[in-house]
Motif scaffolding. Sequence first.
Motif, PDB file in Angstrom:
ATOM      1  N   GLN A   1      -0.758   7.019  14.131  1.00  0.00           N
ATOM      2  CA  GLN A   1      -1.555   6.150  12.623  1.00  0.00           C
ATOM      3  C   GLN A   1      -0.476   6.666  11.464  1.00  0.00           C
ATOM      4  OE1 GLN A   1      -6.113   6.703  13.140  1.00  0.00           O
ATOM      5  NE2 GLN A   1      -5.716   5.316  14.842  1.00  0.00           N
ATOM      6  N   ASP A   2      -0.407   7.774  11.258  1.00  0.00           N
ATOM      7  CA  ASP A   2       0.176   8.100   9.894  1.00  0.00           C
ATOM      8  C   ASP A   2       1.736   7.403   9.658  1.00  0.00           C
ATOM      9  OD1 ASP A   2      -2.232   9.242   8.780  1.00  0.00           O
ATOM     10  OD2 ASP A   2      -1.312  11.258   9.156  1.00  0.00           O
ATOM     11  N   LEU A   3       2.473   7.592  11.703  1.00  0.00           N
ATOM     12  CA  LEU A   3       3.318   7.327  11.560  1.00  0.00           C
ATOM     13  C   LEU A   3       3.929   5.894  10.756  1.00  0.00           C
ATOM     14  CD1 LEU A   3       5.350  10.124  14.172  1.00  0.00           C
ATOM     15  CD2 LEU A   3       5.640  10.437  11.443  1.00  0.00           C
ATOM     16  N   THR A   4       2.969   5.418  12.192  1.00  0.00           N
ATOM     17  CA  THR A   4       2.995   3.770  11.905  1.00  0.00           C
ATOM     18  C   THR A   4       3.028   3.512  11.051  1.00  0.00           C
ATOM     19  OG1 THR A   4       2.600   3.654  13.890  1.00  0.00           O
ATOM     20  CG2 THR A   4       1.887   2.112  12.706  1.00  0.00           C
ATOM     21  N   GLN A   5       2.004   3.967   9.934  1.00  0.00           N
ATOM     22  CA  GLN A   5       1.370   3.327   8.300  1.00  0.00           C
ATOM     23  C   GLN A   5       3.059   3.647   7.587  1.00  0.00           C
ATOM     24  OE1 GLN A   5      -0.801   1.750   7.349  1.00  0.00           O
ATOM     25  NE2 GLN A   5       0.189   1.937   5.042  1.00  0.00           N
ATOM     26  N   MET A   6       3.939   5.257   7.774  1.00  0.00           N
ATOM     27  CA  MET A   6       4.721   5.151   7.205  1.00  0.00           C
ATOM     28  C   MET A   6       5.872   4.099   7.807  1.00  0.00           C
ATOM     29  SD  MET A   6       4.641   9.485   7.782  1.00  0.00           S
ATOM     30  CE  MET A   6       6.401   9.742   6.278  1.00  0.00           C
ATOM     31  N   LYS A   7       6.047   4.423   8.701  1.00  0.00           N
ATOM     32  CA  LYS A   7       6.861   2.743   9.493  1.00  0.00           C
ATOM     33  C   LYS A   7       6.898   1.635   8.037  1.00  0.00           C
ATOM     34  CE  LYS A   7       9.078   0.279  12.768  1.00  0.00           C
ATOM     35  NZ  LYS A   7       8.848   0.287  14.490  1.00  0.00           N
ATOM     36  N   LYS A   8       5.664   0.721   7.843  1.00  0.00           N
ATOM     37  CA  LYS A   8       5.305  -0.146   7.916  1.00  0.00           C
ATOM     38  C   LYS A   8       5.690   0.226   6.163  1.00  0.00           C
ATOM     39  CE  LYS A   8       1.454  -1.268  10.733  1.00  0.00           C
ATOM     40  NZ  LYS A   8      -0.254  -1.765  10.598  1.00  0.00           N
ATOM     41  N   ASP A   9       5.415   1.137   5.249  1.00  0.00           N
ATOM     42  CA  ASP A   9       5.601   1.487   4.433  1.00  0.00           C
ATOM     43  C   ASP A   9       6.694   1.738   3.754  1.00  0.00           C
ATOM     44  OD1 ASP A   9       2.703   1.439   3.461  1.00  0.00           O
ATOM     45  OD2 ASP A   9       3.084   3.231   3.460  1.00  0.00           O
ATOM     46  N   LEU A  10       8.044   2.059   4.511  1.00  0.00           N
ATOM     47  CA  LEU A  10       9.171   2.521   4.219  1.00  0.00           C
ATOM     48  C   LEU A  10       9.947   0.717   4.789  1.00  0.00           C
ATOM     49  CD1 LEU A  10      10.244   5.591   6.377  1.00  0.00           C
ATOM     50  CD2 LEU A  10      10.412   5.256   3.773  1.00  0.00           C
ATOM     51  N   THR A  11       9.458   0.143   5.171  1.00  0.00           N
ATOM     52  CA  THR A  11       9.651  -0.809   5.557  1.00  0.00           C
ATOM     53  C   THR A  11       9.931  -1.936   4.575  1.00  0.00           C
ATOM     54  OG1 THR A  11       9.477  -1.291   8.438  1.00  0.00           O
ATOM     55  CG2 THR A  11       9.925  -3.661   7.407  1.00  0.00           C
ATOM     56  N   GLU A  12       8.260  -2.053   4.254  1.00  0.00           N
ATOM     57  CA  GLU A  12       8.249  -2.941   2.856  1.00  0.00           C
ATOM     58  C   GLU A  12       8.857  -2.030   1.820  1.00  0.00           C
ATOM     59  OE1 GLU A  12       6.450  -5.182   0.206  1.00  0.00           O
ATOM     60  OE2 GLU A  12       5.943  -5.054   2.935  1.00  0.00           O
ATOM     61  N   MET A  13       9.203  -0.750   1.279  1.00  0.00           N
ATOM     62  CA  MET A  13      10.178   0.016   0.613  1.00  0.00           C
ATOM     63  C   MET A  13      12.142  -1.062   0.903  1.00  0.00           C
ATOM     64  SD  MET A  13       8.859   3.567   0.050  1.00  0.00           S
ATOM     65  CE  MET A  13       9.989   4.055  -0.840  1.00  0.00           C
ATOM     66  N   ASN A  14      12.315  -0.705   1.678  1.00  0.00           N
ATOM     67  CA  ASN A  14      13.686  -1.713   1.897  1.00  0.00           C
ATOM     68  C   ASN A  14      13.555  -2.690   1.989  1.00  0.00           C
ATOM     69  OD1 ASN A  14      15.914  -0.677   3.416  1.00  0.00           O
ATOM     70  ND2 ASN A  14      15.568  -1.852   5.249  1.00  0.00           N
ATOM     71  N   LYS A  15      12.905  -3.459   2.172  1.00  0.00           N
ATOM     72  CA  LYS A  15      12.824  -4.646   1.134  1.00  0.00           C
ATOM     73  C   LYS A  15      12.791  -4.542   0.042  1.00  0.00           C
ATOM     74  CE  LYS A  15       9.812  -8.700   2.198  1.00  0.00           C
ATOM     75  NZ  LYS A  15       8.897  -9.450   2.355  1.00  0.00           N
ATOM     76  N   ASP A  16      12.162  -3.864  -0.136  1.00  0.00           N
ATOM     77  CA  ASP A  16      12.109  -3.641  -1.890  1.00  0.00           C
ATOM     78  C   ASP A  16      13.404  -3.898  -2.220  1.00  0.00           C
ATOM     79  OD1 ASP A  16       9.510  -5.234  -1.933  1.00  0.00           O
ATOM     80  OD2 ASP A  16       9.090  -2.799  -2.462  1.00  0.00           O
ATOM     81  N   LEU A  17      14.320  -2.701  -1.466  1.00  0.00           N
ATOM     82  CA  LEU A  17      15.530  -2.086  -2.391  1.00  0.00           C
ATOM     83  C   LEU A  17      16.576  -3.455  -1.990  1.00  0.00           C
ATOM     84  CD1 LEU A  17      15.145   1.933  -0.832  1.00  0.00           C
ATOM     85  CD2 LEU A  17      15.239   1.064  -3.551  1.00  0.00           C
TER      86      LEU A  17
END
Length: 154
Positions: free
Chosen positions: A87-103
């Motif tokens: 679950q933590d890794l899934t949330q981290m993946k979502k967060d990283l995807t969002e950060m990647n989009k922002d970047l």
Amino acid sequence: SIWLLSCNKLKQMKARPKRPREDIDDKQQYATIDDLNKVVADLQKANRATIDDLNKVVADVQKTNREAEDTKERLRVTIEDLQETKQDLTQMKKDLTEMNKDLKEMKKDVTEMNKDLKEMKKDLTEMNKDLTEMNKDLTEMNKDLTEMNKDLTE
């Protein structure tokens, strides 16, 4: 084993007559009873050994069951931990995807800004060139005015 020997002795004894015959004396009959008592004693001894062996097997099985229960509990805890980690890794993946989009959006903005800055640099270079030319002209004019002032003063 003792048990098999006792069974074989019993089989041999079954072959003997069941009722005392007139031609067999009392000693032989007592010998048969002694043989039977010996067989019974051997069987009892074999039974005790078998019971002891079975008790050891039961103890081993109970120990194995306890160890299996302990292992089962450890595995249950490990599975829970792994599910939380997933679950933590899934949330981290979502967060990283969002950060990647922002970047990517930021990169696009920086690229646009860089383009604007290059345009401004080009304009400033042109302005600097113009100002240098004007400065040159003004210096020439100042020189001429100084010459004129000199002429007027004489």
